[in-house]
Design an enzyme around this catalytic site. Structure first.
Site, PDB file in Angstrom:
ATOM      1  N   VAL A   1     -59.706 -17.378   8.237  1.00 22.25           N
ATOM      2  CA  VAL A   1     -59.384 -16.070   7.660  1.00 22.25           C
ATOM      3  C   VAL A   1     -59.087 -16.201   6.163  1.00 22.25           C
ATOM      4  O   VAL A   1     -59.575 -15.408   5.349  1.00 22.25           O
ATOM      5  CB  VAL A   1     -58.188 -15.422   8.400  1.00 22.25           C
ATOM      6  CG1 VAL A   1     -57.797 -14.107   7.742  1.00 22.25           C
ATOM      7  CG2 VAL A   1     -58.529 -15.216   9.872  1.00 22.25           C
TER       8      VAL A   1
ATOM      9  N   GLU B   1     -51.396  -5.654   9.820  1.00 22.83           N
ATOM     10  CA  GLU B   1     -52.533  -5.009  10.495  1.00 22.83           C
ATOM     11  C   GLU B   1     -53.385  -6.008  11.258  1.00 22.83           C
ATOM     12  O   GLU B   1     -53.882  -5.713  12.343  1.00 22.83           O
ATOM     13  CB  GLU B   1     -53.384  -4.271   9.446  1.00 22.83           C
ATOM     14  CG  GLU B   1     -54.520  -3.451   9.993  1.00 22.83           C
ATOM     15  CD  GLU B   1     -54.034  -2.309  10.860  1.00 22.83           C
ATOM     16  OE1 GLU B   1     -54.108  -2.466  12.096  1.00 22.83           O
ATOM     17  OE2 GLU B   1     -53.599  -1.270  10.329  1.00 22.83           O
TER      18      GLU B   1
ATOM     19  N   GLY C   1     -57.609  -7.441  15.089  1.00 22.55           N
ATOM     20  CA  GLY C   1     -58.459  -7.814  13.950  1.00 22.55           C
ATOM     21  C   GLY C   1     -58.625  -6.689  12.960  1.00 22.55           C
ATOM     22  O   GLY C   1     -57.657  -6.214  12.366  1.00 22.55           O
TER      23      GLY C   1
ATOM     24  N   ILE D   1     -59.404  -3.612  13.447  1.00 25.64           N
ATOM     25  CA  ILE D   1     -59.135  -2.249  13.923  1.00 25.64           C
ATOM     26  C   ILE D   1     -57.832  -1.758  13.305  1.00 25.64           C
ATOM     27  O   ILE D   1     -56.794  -2.400  13.465  1.00 25.64           O
ATOM     28  CB  ILE D   1     -59.033  -2.216  15.461  1.00 25.64           C
ATOM     29  CG1 ILE D   1     -60.259  -2.896  16.089  1.00 25.64           C
ATOM     30  CG2 ILE D   1     -58.883  -0.792  15.965  1.00 25.64           C
ATOM     31  CD1 ILE D   1     -60.137  -3.080  17.588  1.00 25.64           C
TER      32      ILE D   1
ATOM     33  N   GLY E   1     -68.223 -20.096  20.903  1.00 19.87           N
ATOM     34  CA  GLY E   1     -67.084 -20.070  19.998  1.00 19.87           C
ATOM     35  C   GLY E   1     -66.134 -18.912  20.257  1.00 19.87           C
ATOM     36  O   GLY E   1     -65.217 -18.666  19.481  1.00 19.87           O
TER      37      GLY E   1
ATOM     38  N   LYS F   1     -49.623  -9.618  21.633  1.00 12.55           N
ATOM     39  CA  LYS F   1     -50.110  -8.378  21.040  1.00 12.55           C
ATOM     40  C   LYS F   1     -49.508  -7.152  21.736  1.00 12.55           C
ATOM     41  O   LYS F   1     -49.210  -6.142  21.081  1.00 12.55           O
ATOM     42  CB  LYS F   1     -51.639  -8.351  21.103  1.00 12.55           C
ATOM     43  CG  LYS F   1     -52.261  -9.415  20.193  1.00 12.55           C
ATOM     44  CD  LYS F   1     -53.727  -9.653  20.509  1.00 12.55           C
ATOM     45  CE  LYS F   1     -54.357 -10.656  19.540  1.00 12.55           C
ATOM     46  NZ  LYS F   1     -55.715 -11.066  19.979  1.00 12.55           N
TER      47      LYS F   1
ATOM     48  N   GLY G   1     -62.373 -12.958  14.429  1.00 14.21           N
ATOM     49  CA  GLY G   1     -63.410 -13.395  13.492  1.00 14.21           C
ATOM     50  C   GLY G   1     -62.862 -13.406  12.084  1.00 14.21           C
ATOM     51  O   GLY G   1     -62.038 -12.564  11.715  1.00 14.21           O
TER      52      GLY G   1
END
Lengths: 441, 441
Positions: free
Chosen positions: A26, A141, A146, A148, A199, A217, A316
Site C-alpha cells: 500500500v 477509511e 479498501g 469503498i 494471491g 472489521k 489490493g
C-alpha cells in the site's frame, strides 16, 4: 520553506508534507500515486502533497525509481514527529509500534491517517481519545473495505441517521472461496488453493478463513455505526472451513447464496449492540448475494435512509492507497483550516450475547434412515420451542440427511435443540448450522 | 443566546440553529427527524440541532403537530439571512428564488445545504463561486441519488483519485418502469401507469421518462467527478419512451438488461468530458444490471480504486431528508471550526460531442423479407466502416426484423449508416438504437 512557498505559488495552495510509516504494497502504491500525479491531485483537490519522508524496515530493499534514498529512513518515530511533516500516514500494521507512533504523532499536532484494522479494532477508543486531546484528525477509511468509502459514509453522511444494522462482506479471500464453490461446485480445499495461487489468500489462511480479519472489521463498523466502544474481542466469530458444496447446493435450491457476513446491529430497544461474523444464507434477491469474487460490500439499514449498499474492491495495493490518499487530502484540508477537530466520545454499550440472537436457522442433521426417526427429531425441536418451517430428506444410502429451516427462533433455543439432538440414538451427526438473512418470508 | 448556552451545556456541544426554506415532503421529514431525535443526533454527532425557522408558501396548510406556527413564516429571504439562523437549508427547488436565497445566505456568512438538482446542475459554478467568496460550505448530497452518499464520496473520499467514468441509474421512475417491463413483460404504457399509481411517477412524467431529471444529475456527477464546469444543457439526452418489450426480450436472450443510464466520462487523453443520458444494454454480470425497481446506483471507475458502486434509495422524503441532515451536521461542524472553506475552481472543459462516442451498438431494422436484403443492409454498414459482430433475423410475417450488435464503432459512423439504411428500398423502419455498456466481449 522556500520550496514550500515556491510550490505553493505554482499550485495555488500550500504544500502539505506527508510522512509515511511503512512502505509495503500500500505504501509503495501511495508514493507512486502522489509522486506520479501531484499536479493532477492539486488541480482536483486544491491540495498539493509532497511525500517528504518514508520510514522502512529494510533500507537495502530495492524500491521504485521515484523513491530516492534521501527520503528513506529507519527511524519511524522521527518521521511521526518530524517538524517538516504535516500529516502522518501509518501503514506498518499490527498493534506496536503502530500505536505508539500514532499517539505520538497526534501529540505532536499531526493529523494521522491509518489503514491498520487490527489497531483501530482493538485500540480505537484510545486512539480517538488521543485525537480528541490533540484536536487533530484520525482517519482510517482504508481499514475496512479498501477503496469503498464506507467509513466516511457512516461517520459523516449518516451522522444524523439512526442506523439499525450494518451487514458486510468485508473479507475478499472468503468471498472468493465461497464464490468459486458456488459457481464451479469445487470443494473448499480446491477453492482455497485456487485463491492462494491467485494471491487472494495467504499461505497461512487462518486470519481470513476463520473470520478473524472480518471480526476486526465488524468491530470497526459497529463502533462507527453506533458510536460505541466495540473491540474485536466483542465479536462472535465463526469461519467458513466447515461449508460444503452440498450446503451450497441446498442453498441454491432454496433461493440463497452462502456468504461470510460481518453483522453489527442494534439489539431491539435495549441499547445493546450485537456484533457477529459467520457464514449465512443470503436470499438471492438481496444485493449482497450478487457480490462475487474478491469484491467487498457493506449493506446499511437505517430508520430514514432505508437501505444503502456500498460495493467495491476491499483489498489490493492501489485501491487501498486511493482510500488512504482521500483521507490524507481530507486531513490536509482540516489542518489548513487551523481548527481543532472534535470526536464525540464513544459510548459504552452492552454487547448482546449470541445466545440472544433471533433469526431463522438452516440446519443439516445426518440420521440413521429408519422409521420413527423423523418423529424423534421433531420432538426435540418441539421441546425447545423451535418451530420448523421446512424440512426435506436427502438420501445418503444407509443414512439420510435432514435439511431444515426453522421459523424465527432464539439462538439459545436452537443450541439447546442441537444438544438434545446429539442425545438421540438415531442422530449420527449435526452437520451444519447457518443463520438466514432477512425477515422471514 | 441564553437558550443557546443552556442547551449547549446539556448536549456537550453548541446548539446549531437551522433555517429551512420550503416545507414539502423532504422539509417535513427533516423537521420530524430533527425535532424527534435531537438528543440522539447530538449523542451520535456531537452537534445539537434546532430548527428555529421554516419558510413556507402556504401558512394556512395543516402541518404536523411539532411544527408550531411560531416557527413558520412566509418570508424566505428573512430566514436565509436571519441573525438567529446558523445554517440554511434550501428545499424550495427550481432556479428562482432558490438561487438568490442561497447566494444571499452565503453572503450573510451562512453555510447552505440544498437538495436542488436543477439549480446545482444549471448554476453550480455561480454557487461554488459564492461559497468560495464567503468561505462557507455549500453541500448538496441530496441533489443526486437521494440518501446515497455519492456526492461526498466523489468530492472527499475520491479527491485524489483519477476518475475515468461515472455510470449511474439516477432516476427511480424510469428504473421502476424498465424493471417492470423486464420482469413482467408488460409494455411501456402499462408499466408507466403502474408507476404513477404507486407514486413513483408524476401525472406528467415528461421530466423523468424523457431523461431531463437524469440529465441534471449527470451534469452534477460530471462536475464533481472531474471538477469541471458542466451544466445540464451539455448533456446528450434520450428517454425511454421508445423501448419495447421486444427489445428487452432480445436483451435478455443476449445476456443484457436495458437500463436508463447517466454517464459522465473522460474522453481519452484530450481532457474533454462526455456526458450523456440514454437507455443502454447492461451486461447481466454488471452490478448495475441488478439494480431494480425505484432504487438508484452509481458505478465509479477510477485508475486506482478500480470499480466502486454506491446503491440505495434515490428518492422519497425520509431518505432525502437523511442526506440533508448529514450535510447539515457536516456544515455545522465546519462552521463551529470557524475556518474558511475552500472550493477548488471548476475547470472549463471541452464537452465531447455524442458523434465522437465510441461504443458497441444494438440496432433493430425492419425489412421486407426477400432475397438480397441482407446483402444490401450489410453493404451500407461496410460503406461506413461499421463492423457487425452478430446479426439475427426475427420473422414478423411479410417483414423481418434484423437485430444487430456492432463491434466498437464511432457514433457518427453508426448514424451515417442509419441514414444510408433509410435510403435502402427494402428497409421499412429503423427500430431501435441502444448503446452497449462495457468493453467488447
Amino acid at each position: 520553506m522556500t520550496e514550500r512557498e515556491a510550490s505553493g505559488s505554482r499550485a495555488g495552495g500550500p504544500v502539505v508534507r506527508v510522512g509515511v510509516l511503512g512502505c509495503g504494497n500500500v505504501g509503495g502504491e501511495l508514493v507512486e500515486l502522489v509522486d506520479g500525479d501531484a499536479e493532477g491531485i492539486a488541480a482536483r483537490s486544491g491540495v498539493r502533497l509532497q511525500i517528504v519522508r518514508v520510514a522502512v524496515r529494510n533500507l537495502a530493499k530495492p524500491r521504485s525509481a521515484t523513491l530516492a534514498p534521501a527520503r528513506l529512513t529507519h527511524d519511524a518515530h522521527a518521521v511521526a514527529t518530524a517538524d517538516d511533516v504535516d500529516v502522518v500516514v501509518e501503514l506498518i500494521g499490527g498493534i506496536e509500534p503502530a500505536r505508539t507512533l500514532i499517539v505520538d504523532a497526534l501529540k505532536a499536532g499531526k493529523p494521522v491517517v491509518t489503514a491498520n484494522k487490527e489497531l483501530v479494532a482493538n485500540c480505537g477508543a484510545e486512539l480517538y481519545a488521543a485525537a480528541e486531546a490533540a484536536g487533530r484528525e484520525l482517519l482510517f477509511e482504508a481499514a475496512v473495505g479498501g477503496a469503498i468509502p464506507l467509513v466516511r459514509a457512516l461517520r459523516v453522511s449518516l451522522a444524523g441517521e439512526r442506523v439499525r444494522r450494518v451487514t458486510g462482506i468485508v473479507n475478499g479471500t472468503t468471498n472468493y472461496v465461497l464464490s468459486r464453490m458456488s459457481e464451479e461446485r469445487i470443494d473448499y480445499g480446491a477453492a482455497l488453493r485456487e485463491a492462494q495461487s491467485l494471491g487472494y489468500a495467504e499461505r497461512d489462511p487462518t486470519a481470513d478463513v476463520e473470520g478473524y480479519d472480518a471480526s476486526a472489521k465488524a468491530a470497526i463498523l459497529a463502533s462507527i455505526a453506533f458510536n460505541a466502544d466495540v473491540v474485536a474481542g466483542d465479536v462472535y466469530r465463526e469461519g467458513i472451513e466447515r461449508i460444503e458444496v452440498a450446503d451450497i447446493d441446498v442453498a441454491h435450491r432454496l433461493g440463497y447464496e452462502v456468504k461470510l457476513l460481518a453483522v453489527a446491529e442494534r439489539a431491539g430497544d435495549s441499547g445493546a449492540v450485537g456484533v457477529r461474523v459467520h457464514p449465512a444464507m443470503v436470499p438471492k434477491g438481496h444485493p449482497l448475494a450478487g457480490v462475487r469474487g474478491p469484491f467487498n460490500a457493506v449493506f446499511v439499514e437505517g430508520d430514514a435512509i432505508g437501505e444503502l449498499m456500498l460495493y467495491g474492491r476491499g483489498a489490493g495495493g492501489k485501491p487501498t492507497a486511493s482510500a488512504v490518499l482521500g483521507d490524507v487530502l481530507d486531513a490536509a484540508r482540516s489542518l489548513a483550516s487551523g481548527a481543532a477537530v472534535h470526536f464525540p466520545a464513544r459510548e459504552h454499550v452492552e454487547i448482546r450475547a449470541i445466545d440472544e440472537l433471533e433469526a431463522q436457522y438452516y440446519l443439516t442433521i445426518d440420521v440413521v434412515d429408519r422409521p420413527g426417526v423423523l418423529a424423534a427429531v421433531a420432538a426435540v425441536f418441539g421441546e425447545h420451542g423451535v418451530s420448523i418451517r421446512s424440512m426435506e430428506q436427502v438420501d445418503l444410502g444407509p443414512e439420510a440427511r435432514l435439511v431444515l429451516i426453522t421459523h424465527r427462533a432464539r439462538e439459545a433455543d436452537v443450541q439447546a435443540t442441537l444438544a438434545g439432538l446429539r442425545a438421540v440414538d438415531a442422530v449420527e451427526r449435526i452437520g451444519q448450522l447457518l443463520r438466514v438473512v432477512g425477515p422471514e418470508a
